[in-house]
Design an enzyme around this catalytic site. Structure first.
Site, PDB file in Angstrom:
ATOM      1  N   ASP A 268       0.885  -0.965   0.176  1.00  0.00           N
ATOM      2  CA  ASP A 268      -0.469  -0.310  -0.273  1.00  0.00           C
ATOM      3  C   ASP A 268       0.673   1.023  -0.319  1.00  0.00           C
ATOM      4  O   ASP A 268       2.250   1.325   0.330  1.00  0.00           O
ATOM      5  CB  ASP A 268      -0.808  -0.058   1.381  1.00  0.00           C
ATOM      6  CG  ASP A 268      -2.149   0.749   0.691  1.00  0.00           C
ATOM      7  OD1 ASP A 268      -2.100   2.297  -0.192  1.00  0.00           O
ATOM      8  OD2 ASP A 268      -3.310   0.973   2.188  1.00  0.00           O
TER       9      ASP A 268
HETATM   10  C1  NOJ Z   1      -4.237   4.171   0.344  1.00  0.00           C
HETATM   11  C2  NOJ Z   1      -5.072   2.814   0.230  1.00  0.00           C
HETATM   12  O1  NOJ Z   1      -5.734   2.671   1.849  1.00  0.00           O
HETATM   13  C3  NOJ Z   1      -5.599   1.858  -0.546  1.00  0.00           C
HETATM   14  O2  NOJ Z   1      -6.697   1.456  -0.777  1.00  0.00           O
HETATM   15  C4  NOJ Z   1      -5.352   2.939  -2.001  1.00  0.00           C
HETATM   16  O3  NOJ Z   1      -5.719   2.011  -3.409  1.00  0.00           O
HETATM   17  C5  NOJ Z   1      -4.293   3.249  -2.736  1.00  0.00           C
HETATM   18  N1  NOJ Z   1      -3.901   4.296  -1.134  1.00  0.00           N
HETATM   19  C6  NOJ Z   1      -3.989   4.189  -3.753  1.00  0.00           C
HETATM   20  O4  NOJ Z   1      -4.460   5.321  -3.646  1.00  0.00           O
END
Ligand code: NOJ
Length: 738
Positions: A268
């Site tokens: 993430d």
């Molecule tokens: C953080 C989030 O937790 C995740 O779900 C998301 O896809 C990513 N950022 C990318 O934006």
């Protein structure tokens, strides 16, 4: 439908040989480049990004949706870099793109996998027309805590429902063939256990015993892998002491060795770098080491791979073979997407954005997602011939933006049909519509307009109250400790109630709301989640009875926040509560305070039940279930049994019911839940019509992980229910034998 993973998808296409040959030509720096995902510049391509692409130092870019810039990014990667490897272009396409569908938890309330698949297909097509070829969805985190803001993005509390709908989303995004125009790669996230964040605070620690992890939290991910999801994203959280982004047990043992996943794993945002913040590593270099070793193939946003992997290889701490494997995982997906053959996007190659078909699906999805939680004295549907005027009150009655919900980077509020617009349109000249927002926002505490609202309510034949939460109150990092209606909305309801007119509440929110303080004040209540672009149109259709509400709750609605976590598939405990044996705090016998309490698992002030259970939802008609039976009493392991019941529409309205099948395994090697959903079906019935609903249960459907974490099917006694919610009463049983 997509039915296999990246390498399997390219099996027999020459793809494996192609990417192996390509790998053979790559320098270590180019290999590491494939493992790096960076954020795009805003409205231009900055020089450093241009240079990095030229050098082959980037494998994926996220957050660029201008098709010209996306094509230019691809051009630089393909034409200016030495090996010409195209890019993965990632974006959070979560519940629609320009056309916004209900938030995922709303889509889950449709219990309609085919509709969910079509929604994802539309989102994929619209996103693909900008050059996006990879979405960070579906989010498959089991969510038992409505304080957690990401409940909005989840498919609810149940592993079976989330598995069925998650699989449908994967199929919708990825289409028949990943390489088809309009198909995009999907990404199951957040692996794993993110939804168990302590006290529902986003990013907080999770502690999930392995047996619970396997029997509950991992199930939807396993289904997504089986459905051919191409990527998996790690969770931000610490899972049992090891952050998910460095969790070798999850990323290698479970995902690769047990499930044979052969797509790629992405971290993430910054979650590799955050391993130091967690206190797992001393610095970025160690974070890169831990993440790659544990099984992260691609690092999102932070630069620890880029800065440290080559020295880790030089020092012999990470083998080049390990890096090669990650590169192949990513190249396999690029190949399956057809990017080596056609890296560019022709914006005209796809049907137009927000076309009538897309809007129709968004409308159906909104309509089927809305759950009617109360309807006393047939307050709904509204009968036009009996109405001269309607009061439309509330901060969410006419909010084109707020009805779209969280994660709508690309959603277009100009496309929205609000409830007020749709009601006015429907009411025409015959019914006078009197609107007042009552409160500026749902959080507002200003009661100045309440007198005016009362006047409008008194002057109208019925009051429609549009309440809830703005989109900012749910989603990532938007958690709440108190999940009542925010601000003074409860007072607004009380105020309107005094006017003596039928009060119908429509609530739009990104999570279950504790409705205990308002439910007795309203005659009817529709829970609409954040219903998306066509939300208002769908709401009006239901209010005026063009169709009956048919959504069912994919997550329990607590009476009080202190009951959380509260979910239907709980364990029985050694002292299960019952309606007969609970005592309210006000009724404790002063003469025998100890003995009067019942000594079971309940709260003295709130009992043990939610306000509305999982699977619950009312209709304008009445459905009756009877004659449950199994086609035989005993089944051998390896066989199936059919359970059926008659379902009859005994009311006066043509409607759809979601028939649900629950099972209880009475005795297990580890204790089993009091009920588990094992099947569901939407059934359409005209008044007086009767249908038999049948569900086949294979013994494999009864499998669970035992105390040695082995998947087993145990012989023994099972109870089974068919009905309209997790409180279904129609019951029978069967036996599994060796
Ligand atoms: C953080 C989030 O937790 C995740 O779900 C998301 O896809 C990513 N950022 C990318 O934006």
């Amino acid at each position: 439908m997509a039915s296999s993973n990246a390498f399997q998808l390219i099996e027999g296409t020459g793809g494996k040989e192609f990417i192996q040959t390509l790998l053979g030509k790559m320098t270590l720096a180019e290999k590491i480049g494939q493992l790096c995902q960076v954020n795009a510049g805003d409205n231009h391509i900055p020089d450093n990004l241009h240079n990095d692409l030229k050098e082959g130092l980037i494998g994926s870019v996220l957050n660029q949706v201008d098709v010209k810039l996306v094509n230019e990014l691809q051009r630089i990667a393909v034409e200016e870099s030495r090996l010409g490897i195209p890019l993965l272009i990632g974006r959070d396409v979560i519940h629609g793109f320009k056309t916004v569908l209900p938030i995922p938890v709303g889509q889950a309330a449709t219990w309609n996998p085919d509709l969910v698949r079509k929604g994802a297909e539309i989102a994929a097509k619209e996103a693909a027309s900008t050059g996006v070829n990879w979405t960070f969805a579906p989010m498959l985190d089991i969510s038992r805590d409505p304080r957690w803001g990401r409940v909005a993005e989840s498919l609810g509390e149940d592993p079976y429902l989330a598995s069925e709908l998650g699989e449908a989303m994967v199929n919708g995004f990825q289409g028949e063939n990943l390489s088809d125009i309009g198909s995009i790669a999907s990404c199951a996230k957040h692996f794993a256990g993110y939804g168990a964040a302590e006290s529902g605070r986003d990013y907080a620690t999770t502690n999930i015993p392995e047996n619970e992890l396997r029997n509950v939290y991992l199930k939807p991910f396993h289904s997504a892998v089986n459905a051919g999801v191409t990527a998996v994203m790690t969770s931000f959280s610490d899972v049992n002491g090891i952050p998910a982004t460095a969790n070798e047990f999850l990323l290698r043992q479970v995902l690769r060795d047990e499930w044979l996943f052969d797509g790629f794993v992405v971290s993430d945002w910054d979650s590799v770098k955050q391993l130091s913040t967690h206190g797992l590593t001393e610095n970025d270099k160690e974070s890169a080491f831990e993440a790659l070793s544990a099984g992260v193939d691609m690092e999102m946003a932070s630069y620890t791979f880029r800065h440290h992997l080559s020295s880790l290889v030089a020092e012999g701490r990470i083998s080049e073979e390990l890096i090669d494997q990650s590169v192949l995982n990513i190249l396999g997906v690029k190949y399956a997407l057809g990017l080596f053959e056609s890296p560019y996007t022709d914006p005209d190659s796809l049907s137009s954005i927000a076309n009538p078909y897309a809007l129709g699906i968004a409308r159906q999805s909104a309509r089927e997602s809305i759950v009617m939680l109360k309807n006393d004295n047939k307050a709904l549907p509204l009968i036009e011939s009996k109405l001269n005027s309607l009061a439309v009150i509330g901060p969410l009655a006419d909010s084109a933006y707020e009805q779209l919900g969280t994660w709508i980077f690309d959603g277009d509020p100009d496309l929205s049909i609000t409830a007020l617009e749709a009601i006015k349109n429907r009411a025409g000249d015959e019914i006078q519509v009197n609107f007042h927002s009552g409160l500026e926002t749902t959080r507002s505490r200003d009661t100045n307009s309440f007198d005016e609202v009362s006047r409008i309510a008194k002057d109208s034949d019925a009051v429609l109250l549009f309440l809830g939460e703005e989109s900012i109150l749910s989603g990532e990092a938007h958690c709440r400790a108190d999940i009542n209606l925010p601000g003074v909305q409860a007072q607004l309801v009380e105020n309107v109630r005094k006017c003596g007119k039928p009060v119908i509440a429509v609530i739009m929110a990104g999570r279950p709301i504790t409705l205990t303080n308002i439910i007795d004040q309203v005659d009817a209540l529709l829970f609409a989640w954040h219903p998306g672009t066509m939300g208002g149109a769908a709401i009006a259709e239901l209010l005026f009875g063009d169709e009956s509400p048919s959504g069912k709750l994919p997550i329990s609605f607590p009476r009080h926040v202190g009951q959380i976590p509260i979910y239907y598939n709980q364990k029985n405990t050694g002292k299960p509560p019952s309606d007969k044996a609970i005592v309210h705090i006000d009724d404790i016998d002063p003469l025998a305070p100890q003995t009067s309490l019942g000594m079971t698992a309940f709260h003295l002030d709130e009992g043990f039940k939610p306000l509305f259970p999982f699977g619950f939802g009312l209709s304008y008609t009445v459905f009756k279930y009877e004659n449950i039976q199994c086609d035989r009493y005993e089944m051998k392991i390896g066989e199936s049994i059919t359970v059926s019941a008659d379902l009859m529409n005994t009311g006066e309205f043509e409607a759809e019911e979601i028939a649900q099948l629950y099972v209880r395994d009475l005795v297990g090697n580890v204790t089993r839940p009091v009920r588990e959903l094992k099947g569901f079906r939407r059934v359409h019935l005209t008044p007086g019509q009767k249908k038999t609903v049948s569900f086949e249960i294979h013994s494999d459907d009864l499998a669970f992980y035992d105390r040695n974490q082995k998947l087993i099917v145990e012989p023994g006694e099972f109870r089974v229910w068919i009905g309209g919610s997790s409180y279904a009463e129609l019951e029978t049983g069967f036996r599994v034998i060796n």
